[in-house]
Design an enzyme around this catalytic site. Structure first.
Site, short mmCIF file in Angstrom:
data_model
loop_
_atom_site.label_atom_id
_atom_site.label_comp_id
_atom_site.label_asym_id
_atom_site.label_seq_id
_atom_site.Cartn_x
_atom_site.Cartn_y
_atom_site.Cartn_z
N MET A 173 9.77 3.44 4.26
CA MET A 173 10.02 4.44 5.29
C MET A 173 10.78 3.86 6.47
O MET A 173 11.41 4.59 7.24
CB MET A 173 8.70 5.04 5.77
CG MET A 173 7.99 5.88 4.72
SD MET A 173 8.96 7.31 4.19
CE MET A 173 8.89 8.32 5.66
N SER B 156 4.80 -3.64 4.66
CA SER B 156 5.30 -3.95 6.00
C SER B 156 5.81 -5.38 6.09
O SER B 156 6.42 -5.76 7.08
CB SER B 156 4.20 -3.74 7.04
OG SER B 156 3.11 -4.64 6.80
N ASP C 53 -2.64 3.80 3.48
CA ASP C 53 -2.21 2.43 3.74
C ASP C 53 -3.06 1.88 4.88
O ASP C 53 -4.00 2.50 5.34
CB ASP C 53 -0.71 2.36 4.03
CG ASP C 53 -0.31 3.10 5.30
OD1 ASP C 53 -1.20 3.51 6.06
OD2 ASP C 53 0.90 3.28 5.53
N PHE C 54 -2.72 0.69 5.34
CA PHE C 54 -3.57 0.06 6.35
C PHE C 54 -3.15 0.39 7.77
O PHE C 54 -3.99 0.60 8.64
CB PHE C 54 -3.56 -1.47 6.16
CG PHE C 54 -4.39 -1.91 5.00
CD1 PHE C 54 -5.70 -2.31 5.18
CD2 PHE C 54 -3.88 -1.92 3.71
CE1 PHE C 54 -6.49 -2.71 4.11
CE2 PHE C 54 -4.64 -2.32 2.63
CZ PHE C 54 -5.95 -2.72 2.83
N CYS D 1 -23.59 -20.41 -8.31
CA CYS D 1 -23.77 -19.45 -9.40
C CYS D 1 -22.43 -18.93 -9.92
O CYS D 1 -22.03 -19.27 -11.02
CB CYS D 1 -24.64 -18.28 -8.92
SG CYS D 1 -24.97 -17.03 -10.17
N HIS E 77 -3.68 -10.11 -3.53
CA HIS E 77 -4.86 -9.93 -2.70
C HIS E 77 -6.09 -9.58 -3.53
O HIS E 77 -7.07 -9.04 -3.01
CB HIS E 77 -4.60 -8.86 -1.63
CG HIS E 77 -3.55 -9.29 -0.65
ND1 HIS E 77 -2.96 -8.43 0.25
CD2 HIS E 77 -2.97 -10.50 -0.43
CE1 HIS E 77 -2.06 -9.09 0.98
NE2 HIS E 77 -2.06 -10.34 0.58
N ASP F 252 -6.08 -1.58 -5.79
CA ASP F 252 -6.53 -0.33 -6.40
C ASP F 252 -6.42 -0.31 -7.93
O ASP F 252 -6.85 0.64 -8.56
CB ASP F 252 -5.77 0.87 -5.81
CG ASP F 252 -4.25 0.69 -5.87
OD1 ASP F 252 -3.73 0.15 -6.87
OD2 ASP F 252 -3.57 1.10 -4.90
N ALA G 132 0.81 -1.22 0.00
CA ALA G 132 0.00 0.00 0.00
C ALA G 132 0.84 1.27 0.00
O ALA G 132 0.37 2.33 -0.43
CB ALA G 132 -0.94 0.00 1.21
N SER H 290 1.06 3.60 -3.04
CA SER H 290 -0.12 4.34 -3.49
C SER H 290 -0.51 5.49 -2.57
O SER H 290 -1.47 6.22 -2.86
CB SER H 290 -1.32 3.39 -3.64
OG SER H 290 -1.08 2.43 -4.65
#
Length: 379
Positions: free
Chosen positions: A285, A261, A93-94, A198, A185, A168, A83, A86
């Site tokens: 980071m 992470s 991010d999460f 179905c 994911h 995304d 994440a 983006s």
């Protein structure tokens, strides 16, 4: 243990330097234990062909990685992204404290933040997920510098594959094709009915219309919920993740890890699937991925090692993803090309959005006129 390995254990157990270990003190006992563990790791590494061999990087720096890419020896780059690539596009991010997605879900009255992505909770209470989807829906954002850097690697024939944790679809917007991507994911690109009887497929445009009409998407064949093909907690990863992983990672000659992470399995363990000679570059980071992923004795340096005396292939460049990419592009002599690509592609997106807005406004105006005429005739 095979007969050959057993024989080598016996032979190397007689090697000078492993005899005469004293038990006179606890310090010496600890040293002996460390020596024996190092010996066993070394033995199994050599026996199974997992020893590091010659260093590929002349130093553990971003400059050295750039020189390696330009050397012509690097032809199968795999990117692992999360994440963090983006966030500069405006997508949270999460896990970042205060700004991450999980820290800002109070308004949905969830029992706990992760529930919004748990399949059992979704089937009973789909409303919070689709409310969040309206805020974060793909198409609302532009790809970042790093998305276009990956596209540049593809254009230069250097990209083996991009393994993404993101849903995304910005990699696709930047120009990567389905064959270039493993969306570990899942993705909003397609959706399916949740009924096993179905499983009707729906397009991204169909799902978008449902979400922005503030309706809960229901299958027009059986009436069950329709869910974007993203992987919720409690669901299996796409089968292509596992089949491609086995083919791609043994061929990888540079692994670039960015904006993740490395806390979610099995994605996190991919870093240990490249050969022990393969350089690994982390742009993030903070340093991450330094655990051994619970592999114990057989974890032959699987975790990232940036700082120990034995570090020989892992490079950590601590910065935002965009800044790190631009720095690497500059070292490669690609900075101007990358800047021009970002500017050009963003202008195209703006142009398409403007045309779409004009078209929607025109359709809305025509509908209003038609409605007014209908009213006049009625009166």
């Amino acid at each position: 243990m095979s007969e050959e390995v057993s024989k080598r254990v016996e032979e190397e157990a007689d090697t000078p330097g492993l005899e005469g270990q004293s038990d006179d003190s606890s310090d010496e006992g600890d040293a002996s234990g460390d020596t024996e563990m190092d010996f066993l790791r070394s033995l199994f590494s050599r026996t199974l062909g997992l020893s590091p061999g010659d260093k590929v990087l002349d130093e553990l720096t971003l400059d050295s990685v750039a020189r390696y890419i330009l050397s012509g020896k690097c032809k199968n780059i795999i990117c692992m992204v999360g994440a963090g690539i983006s966030t500069s596009a405006g997508i949270p991010d999460f896990r970042s404290p205060g700004t991450g997605l999980y820290a800002n879900l109070q308004k949905y009255n969830l029992p706990y933040p992760e529930a919004i992505f748990q399949i059992d909770y979704f089937k009973k209470h789909p409303e919070p997920f689709f409310a969040l989807a309206r805020e974060l829906y793909p198409g609302q954002f532009k790809p970042t510098v790093y998305h276009y850097f990956i596209k540049m690697l593809k254009d230069k024939g250097l990209l083996r594959r991009c393994y993404s944790q993101n849903i995304d679809t910005l990699e696709r917007v930047a120009g990567l094709e389905g064959e270039d991507l493993i969306e570990a994911h899942g993705t909003f690109h397609t959706s399916h009915c949740v009924s096993f009887l179905c499983r009707k497929e729906y397009s991204m445009d169909w799902m978008k219309n449902q979400i922005f009409s503030e309706e809960i998407p229901k299958c027009d064949s059986c009436g069950s919920l329709v869910k974007p093909d993203i992987v919720f907690f409690g669901e299996s990863l796409p089968s292509r993740f596992f089949t491609s992983m086995k083919a791609d990672f043994p061929q990888c000659d540079l692994l670039i890890i960015m904006g993740t992470s490395l806390q979610v399995q099995p994605f996190a363990s991919l870093v240990s699937r490249v050969s022990n000679r393969c350089p690994r570059l982390l742009i993030n980071m903070e340093k991450t991925g330094q655990s051994e992923f619970g592999m114990g004795l057989f974890s032959f340096g699987g975790g990232m090692d940036f700082d120990s005396d034995k570090a020989y292939r892992d490079v950590a460049h601590l910065s935002t993803c965009d800044d790190g990419c631009m720095t690497l592009a500059e070292l490669l002599g690609w900075k101007k090309e990358l800047e021009e690509m970002v500017k050009r592609e963003h202008a195209l997106i703006d142009s398409k959005d403007a045309k779409k807005t004009d078209k929607e406004a025109s359709q809305s105006s025509k509908s209003a006129v038609a409605e007014a005429e209908k009213t006049d005739k009625t009166e």
